[in-house]
Design a protein around this motif. Structure first.
Motif, mmCIF file in Angstrom:
data_model
loop_
_atom_site.group_PDB
_atom_site.id
_atom_site.type_symbol
_atom_site.label_atom_id
_atom_site.label_comp_id
_atom_site.label_asym_id
_atom_site.label_seq_id
_atom_site.Cartn_x
_atom_site.Cartn_y
_atom_site.Cartn_z
ATOM 1 N N HIS A 13 20.773 -10.711 27.708
ATOM 2 C CA HIS A 13 19.866 -10.902 28.839
ATOM 3 C C HIS A 13 20.467 -10.344 30.118
ATOM 4 O O HIS A 13 21.677 -10.088 30.183
ATOM 5 C CB HIS A 13 19.492 -12.383 28.986
ATOM 6 C CG HIS A 13 20.674 -13.305 29.118
ATOM 7 N ND1 HIS A 13 21.484 -13.657 28.053
ATOM 8 C CD2 HIS A 13 21.205 -13.946 30.192
ATOM 9 C CE1 HIS A 13 22.439 -14.470 28.453
ATOM 10 N NE2 HIS A 13 22.296 -14.659 29.764
ATOM 11 N N HIS A 55 24.253 -9.134 29.268
ATOM 12 C CA HIS A 55 25.373 -9.847 28.643
ATOM 13 C C HIS A 55 24.811 -10.919 27.712
ATOM 14 O O HIS A 55 23.636 -11.262 27.777
ATOM 15 C CB HIS A 55 26.253 -10.508 29.712
ATOM 16 C CG HIS A 55 25.540 -11.594 30.466
ATOM 17 N ND1 HIS A 55 24.666 -11.337 31.507
ATOM 18 C CD2 HIS A 55 25.532 -12.945 30.317
ATOM 19 C CE1 HIS A 55 24.171 -12.471 31.963
ATOM 20 N NE2 HIS A 55 24.669 -13.468 31.249
ATOM 21 N N ASP A 97 25.839 -15.026 26.607
ATOM 22 C CA ASP A 97 26.654 -16.100 27.167
ATOM 23 C C ASP A 97 27.686 -16.550 26.129
ATOM 24 O O ASP A 97 27.374 -16.693 24.944
ATOM 25 C CB ASP A 97 25.778 -17.291 27.582
ATOM 26 C CG ASP A 97 24.900 -16.954 28.781
ATOM 27 O OD1 ASP A 97 25.172 -15.942 29.456
ATOM 28 O OD2 ASP A 97 23.939 -17.700 29.038
HETATM 29 FE FE LIG Z 1 23.768 -15.450 31.084
#
Ligand SMILES: [Fe+2]
Ligand SMILES: C=C1C[C@]23C[C@@]1(O)CC[C@H]2[C@@]12CCC[C@@](C)(C(=O)O1)[C@H]2[C@@H]3C(=O)O
Ligand SMILES: O=C(O)CCC(=O)C(=O)O
Length: 372
Positions: free
Chosen positions: A288, A231, A233
């Motif tokens: 990540h 994903h 952030d």
């Molecule tokens: Fe994350």
């Protein structure tokens, strides 16, 4: 009155009515946790091992060149580690042991502080779990605002001690995040006059944030399990503390998954989707994930930093010009979290205004990134 961060999911309730397992009692990986190639679109991206591996930059914040180094790391990696960041090591030890105490409580006790379907704070699976068929080998606890009500449930006798640690950690992280913002923006030529919402002292006083404690128990079959799926952030930036067990990996175009090794006392900083928007795509928000380990329990603590509730994030006008049109429409953090809840890894491209001229594939749409 702008919507507050804690209300971000009021119109995106999640019914993850999943039974939280007692991980330590599982000798084998249940089928519901066994990921195959089909469950993970990045499964075929190679891992990068060995001496020739590219490694995530490490920046000493006391280095006079820190501004330049930060800009370079943001453009080329979207992630870096920082040392000499000023966070006392005692506080890092304290937050790690608070996390350990929390996750080692019995399941029925943790469930007393369960996140409600339309809430942001509390104990549960990662929100992104709803996008996957398989479960992730992890548990999380999200804190927005005061953890007091939840901590009273978890530790009726000791909640004060844990609240104080969280409060202190948030205070220190907020200060560091403001400093990192200026290193990231400064290297793009952005100054205080260009970011009014940084406040009169430029200290981002009204910034919002969430704290996410992640626990990844030792796993009987780590190669088939997933700690936290790939994903980006939904933040301006994220500051991550990881204990001494590795697990964080970032996807590097042309290389594959690169492990971000825990360095004693260092913190990992990653560019989030909102800095990607502010920088008009100059800083990539890094994809990540967290993998798990056969014998070691891993703990990480993410400080998810975003703008004040009322601020609309859009590409900074100083970075625009006739040949640099704005690539994204203005959006508040709350609205973006709602978009992420709906579109997950396609959220960035869903707020994009125009396709890049020189590419058939939108590189900000991580679902279409092909590596290796
Ligand atoms: Fe994350
Ligand atoms: C502010 C937030 C970002 C986040 C969703 C949240 O409301 C609080 C938890 C954050 C987190 C942490 C683990 C990975 C992630 C994708 C998730 O499911 O919850 C992030 C969310 C995000 O950055 O989109
Ligand atoms: O545990 C990790 O290393 C990653 C955690 C993470 O990506 C997050 O909390 O957003």
């Amino acid at each position: 009155m702008p919507a507050r961060l804690s209300d971000a999911f009021k119109s995106h309730p999640l019914n993850l009515q999943l039974k939280h397992p007692d991980f330590s009692s599982l000798q084998e990986l249940p089928d519901s946790y066994a990921w195959s190639q089909n469950d993970d679109q990045y499964a075929s991206s190679p891992g990068s091992f060995g001496a020739e591996q590219d490694s995530v930059p490490v920046i000493d914040l006391s280095d006079p060149n820190a501004l330049k180094l930060t800009g370079h790391a943001c453009r080329t990696w979207g992630v870096f580690q920082v040392t000499n960041h000023g966070i006392p090591s005692k506080l890092l030890d304290d937050i790690e042991s608070a996390g350990r105490s929390l996750f080692s409580l019995p399941v029925h006790q943790k469930l007393k502080a369960a996140r409600s379907p339309d809430g942001i704070s509390g104990y549960g699976f990662a929100r992104i779990s709803s996008f996957f068929q398989k479960l992730m080998w992890s548990e999380g606890f999200t804190i927005v605002g005061s953890p007091l009500d939840h901590f009273r449930q978890l530790w009726p006798q000791d909640y004060n001690k844990f609240c104080n640690i969280i409060e202190e950690y948030e205070k220190e992280m907020k200060r560091l995040a403001g400093r990192l913002m200026w290193l990231m923006l400064g290297s793009l030529g952005i100054s205080m006059e260009d970011v009014k919402w940084a406040g009169p002292r430029g200290d981002f006083r009204d910034a919002s944030a969430a704290l996410q404690l992640n626990s990844y128990p030792a796993c009987p079959d780590p190669d088939r399990a997933m700690g936290l799926a790939a994903h980006t952030d939904s933040t301006l930036l994220t500051i991550l503390y990881q204990n001494n067990t590795s697990g964080l990996q970032v996807l590097r175009e042309g290389t594959g998954w690169v492990t971000v090794p825990p360095l004693p006392g260092a913190l990992v900083v990653n560019v989030g989707d909102l800095i990607h928007i502010l920088s008009n795509g100059l800083y990539p928000s890094v994809l990540h994930r967290a993998v798990v380990n056969r014998s070691r329990h891993r703990l990480s603590i993410a400080y998810l930093y975003g703008p004040p509730d009322s601020v609309q994030i859009s590409p900074l006008s100083k970075l625009l010009g006739p040949s640099q049109p704005p690539l994204y429409r203005p959006i508040t953090w709350n609205e973006y979290l709602g978009t992420k809840a709906k579109h997950f890894n396609k959220a960035l491209s869903s707020v994009r205004l125009c396709a890049p001229l020189n590419a058939l594939v939108d590189v900000s749409d991580h679902n279409s990134v092909k590596v290796g």
